[in-house]
Design an enzyme around this catalytic site. Sequence first.
Site, PDB file in Angstrom:
ATOM      1  N   LYS A  33      34.893  32.092  38.814  1.00 19.27           N
ATOM      2  CA  LYS A  33      34.238  32.863  37.748  1.00 19.27           C
ATOM      3  C   LYS A  33      34.311  32.227  36.361  1.00 19.27           C
ATOM      4  O   LYS A  33      33.621  32.661  35.454  1.00 19.27           O
ATOM      5  CB  LYS A  33      34.773  34.290  37.707  1.00 19.27           C
ATOM      6  CG  LYS A  33      36.197  34.454  37.270  1.00 19.27           C
ATOM      7  CD  LYS A  33      36.531  35.933  37.401  1.00 19.27           C
ATOM      8  CE  LYS A  33      37.957  36.216  37.109  1.00 19.27           C
ATOM      9  NZ  LYS A  33      38.302  37.579  37.499  1.00 19.27           N
ATOM     10  N   TYR A  80      57.768  43.129  34.388  1.00 20.21           N
ATOM     11  CA  TYR A  80      56.327  43.408  34.399  1.00 20.21           C
ATOM     12  C   TYR A  80      55.983  44.659  33.632  1.00 20.21           C
ATOM     13  O   TYR A  80      56.786  45.557  33.569  1.00 20.21           O
ATOM     14  CB  TYR A  80      55.814  43.540  35.841  1.00 20.21           C
ATOM     15  CG  TYR A  80      55.853  42.256  36.642  1.00 20.21           C
ATOM     16  CD1 TYR A  80      56.083  41.013  36.045  1.00 20.21           C
ATOM     17  CD2 TYR A  80      55.659  42.289  38.026  1.00 20.21           C
ATOM     18  CE1 TYR A  80      56.106  39.847  36.817  1.00 20.21           C
ATOM     19  CE2 TYR A  80      55.677  41.127  38.789  1.00 20.21           C
ATOM     20  CZ  TYR A  80      55.908  39.915  38.181  1.00 20.21           C
ATOM     21  OH  TYR A  80      55.927  38.767  38.932  1.00 20.21           O
ATOM     22  N   GLY A 100      43.006  33.422  39.025  1.00 12.66           N
ATOM     23  CA  GLY A 100      41.586  33.817  39.124  1.00 12.66           C
ATOM     24  C   GLY A 100      40.642  32.637  39.021  1.00 12.66           C
ATOM     25  O   GLY A 100      39.465  32.739  39.366  1.00 12.66           O
TER      26      GLY A 100
HETATM   27  N1  LIG Z   1      57.714  35.023  40.547  1.00  9.84           N
HETATM   28  C1  LIG Z   1      56.902  34.692  39.572  1.00  9.84           C
HETATM   29  O1  LIG Z   1      57.284  34.008  38.604  1.00  9.84           O
HETATM   30  C2  LIG Z   1      55.476  35.141  39.631  1.00  9.84           C
HETATM   31  C3  LIG Z   1      54.512  34.585  38.786  1.00  9.84           C
HETATM   32  C4  LIG Z   1      53.198  35.011  38.908  1.00  9.84           C
HETATM   33  C5  LIG Z   1      52.873  35.982  39.847  1.00  9.84           C
HETATM   34  N2  LIG Z   1      53.827  36.538  40.651  1.00  9.84           N
HETATM   35  C6  LIG Z   1      53.530  37.586  41.676  1.00  9.84           C
HETATM   36  O2  LIG Z   1      52.337  37.228  42.360  1.00  9.84           O
HETATM   37  C7  LIG Z   1      51.337  38.230  42.163  1.00  9.84           C
HETATM   38  C8  LIG Z   1      49.974  37.571  42.090  1.00  9.84           C
HETATM   39  O3  LIG Z   1      49.940  36.608  41.049  1.00  9.84           O
HETATM   40  P1  LIG Z   1      48.620  36.355  40.233  1.00  9.84           P
HETATM   41  O4  LIG Z   1      48.122  37.650  39.689  1.00  9.84           O
HETATM   42  O5  LIG Z   1      48.863  35.245  39.289  1.00  9.84           O
HETATM   43  O6  LIG Z   1      47.653  35.899  41.446  1.00  9.84           O
HETATM   44  P2  LIG Z   1      46.225  35.174  41.430  1.00  9.84           P
HETATM   45  O7  LIG Z   1      45.623  35.525  42.747  1.00  9.84           O
HETATM   46  O8  LIG Z   1      46.355  33.745  41.125  1.00  9.84           O
HETATM   47  O9  LIG Z   1      45.406  35.869  40.240  1.00  9.84           O
HETATM   48  C9  LIG Z   1      45.052  37.212  40.325  1.00  9.84           C
HETATM   49  C10 LIG Z   1      44.033  37.530  39.249  1.00  9.84           C
HETATM   50  O10 LIG Z   1      42.818  36.845  39.522  1.00  9.84           O
HETATM   51  C11 LIG Z   1      41.706  37.721  39.305  1.00  9.84           C
HETATM   52  N3  LIG Z   1      41.131  38.008  40.629  1.00  9.84           N
HETATM   53  C12 LIG Z   1      41.788  38.483  41.725  1.00  9.84           C
HETATM   54  N4  LIG Z   1      40.955  38.632  42.761  1.00  9.84           N
HETATM   55  C13 LIG Z   1      39.752  38.222  42.357  1.00  9.84           C
HETATM   56  C14 LIG Z   1      38.503  38.125  43.016  1.00  9.84           C
HETATM   57  N5  LIG Z   1      38.379  38.484  44.301  1.00  9.84           N
HETATM   58  N6  LIG Z   1      37.450  37.651  42.303  1.00  9.84           N
HETATM   59  C15 LIG Z   1      37.599  37.276  41.014  1.00  9.84           C
HETATM   60  N7  LIG Z   1      38.755  37.359  40.332  1.00  9.84           N
HETATM   61  C16 LIG Z   1      39.850  37.815  40.997  1.00  9.84           C
HETATM   62  C17 LIG Z   1      42.290  38.966  38.664  1.00  9.84           C
HETATM   63  O11 LIG Z   1      42.398  38.794  37.249  1.00  9.84           O
HETATM   64  P3  LIG Z   1      41.222  39.175  36.222  1.00  9.84           P
HETATM   65  O12 LIG Z   1      40.489  40.352  36.762  1.00  9.84           O
HETATM   66  O13 LIG Z   1      41.928  39.409  34.949  1.00  9.84           O
HETATM   67  O14 LIG Z   1      40.344  37.964  36.171  1.00  9.84           O
HETATM   68  C18 LIG Z   1      43.695  39.000  39.215  1.00  9.84           C
HETATM   69  O15 LIG Z   1      44.600  39.730  38.431  1.00  9.84           O
HETATM   70  C19 LIG Z   1      51.774  38.944  40.877  1.00  9.84           C
HETATM   71  O16 LIG Z   1      51.272  40.246  40.760  1.00  9.84           O
HETATM   72  C20 LIG Z   1      53.269  38.952  41.058  1.00  9.84           C
HETATM   73  O17 LIG Z   1      53.660  39.979  41.956  1.00  9.84           O
HETATM   74  C21 LIG Z   1      55.124  36.106  40.548  1.00  9.84           C
END
Ligand SMILES: NC(=O)c1ccc[n+]([C@@H]2O[C@H](COP(=O)([O-])OP(=O)(O)OC[C@H]3O[C@@H](n4cnc5c(N)ncnc54)[C@H](OP(=O)(O)O)[C@@H]3O)[C@@H](O)[C@H]2O)c1
Length: 350
Positions: free
Chosen positions: A248, A53, A243
């Site tokens: 959105k 990351y 997201g």
């Molecule tokens: N093991 C793996 O391969 C793997 C893969 C993916 C993730 N992960 C882990 O899982 C965590 C979360 O994954 P993810 O970031 O993909 O989760 P997600 O919940 O699907 O997406 C999060 C993104 O959505 C947007 N967002 C979040 N809350 C919001 C809200 N209340 N209203 C509107 N938009 C919102 C933000 O991006 P914007 O502001 O840019 O729109 C945020 O960065 C990562 O940080 C990581 O630790 C692991």
Amino acid sequence: MEYRTLGDTDVKVSLIGLGTMTWGEQNTEREAHEQIDYALDHGVTLIDAAEMYPVPPRPETQGSTERYIGTWIAQHRGARDRFVLATKITGPARQPHNPRHIRGDANQFDRKNLTEALDGSLKRLQTDYVDLYQLHWPDRSTTTFGRSVYPWIDDAYTVPIEETLAVLADFVKAGKVRHIGVSNETPWGVAQFLRAAEKLGLPRIVSIQNPYSLVNRTFEGGLSEFSHREGVGLLAYSPMAFGWLSGKYEGGARPEGARITKFERFQRYSKPQAIAATSRYVALAKEHGLTGAQFALAFVNSRPFVTSNLIGATSMAQLKENIASVDVKLSPEALAQIDALHELQPNPAP
Ligand SMILES: NC(=O)c1ccc[n+]([C@@H]2O[C@H](COP(=O)([O-])OP(=O)(O)OC[C@H]3O[C@@H](n4cnc5c(N)ncnc54)[C@H](OP(=O)(O)O)[C@@H]3O)[C@@H](O)[C@H]2O)c1
């Protein structure tokens, strides 16, 4: 906050876990520290990082996420045992989007690479141990990262799971790692790890970090039973489908600075069938008087096989809304409507 047990350990983790993969790309070091402060103050006790990351993975930024956590730890020396710190070793580049800049192409889970990766993470994190050390994706070609068709590839070389487990066991013995877990794994892989642990008397994996959301319930197909009967729980990632499930992007909107607007790379939830299903869930959320974000996260929180729901946030407003989802309970009617939509179109974004 609600707390659930991590695998067969005596460690409890918060149902909301703090994802970090935007730190060093969409978020600065100061913002990362603000997120940690707020999350810990509101009962979050699990922070999930990776040596790879932030995302999108780039050589110039690689390691920044762990470095930011490390500077927070250095500034809060007494606070290290207030949270469970998870990180991951990057897997070998077997798919086009996998990064090739971390230890090169031969980045397999052998002793040399595992040792180098863990020592690098500990250094950046400024700590002597990680609570949960995870393999970011399997050291073999299988159905990872949205592959819905089994690839049937005979890899030229993979490190045997028993060999990888023996190295991880040595890390546990040395006190550098408390527990071990897998990520982007399949039922076959999980079964192999459990069998190897039993056969060799080595530590069991305690968690599976896989995608899980309204539009990707593939975990339920085979892995949920491992959670139920073997106690290996899910650390659910991308619970809001990058997201999309916040609503959105509805009607083709592309908010400035948001992940889908900004980065070409993130296509996993952008297929037409996924967008159509997303709209149905966003409309259902509205019907129940909830935001798409709350609805999507409350659904993940409601699953008994989830140990922790790994949220991500690029602003404090998002972080607050996402942590608060722990207090949103979906009615039996809403859950039945979700299952009906799922029946209609299961896993539009595997
Ligand atoms: N093991 C793996 O391969 C793997 C893969 C993916 C993730 N992960 C882990 O899982 C965590 C979360 O994954 P993810 O970031 O993909 O989760 P997600 O919940 O699907 O997406 C999060 C993104 O959505 C947007 N967002 C979040 N809350 C919001 C809200 N209340 N209203 C509107 N938009 C919102 C933000 O991006 P914007 O502001 O840019 O729109 C945020 O960065 C990562 O940080 C990581 O630790 C692991």
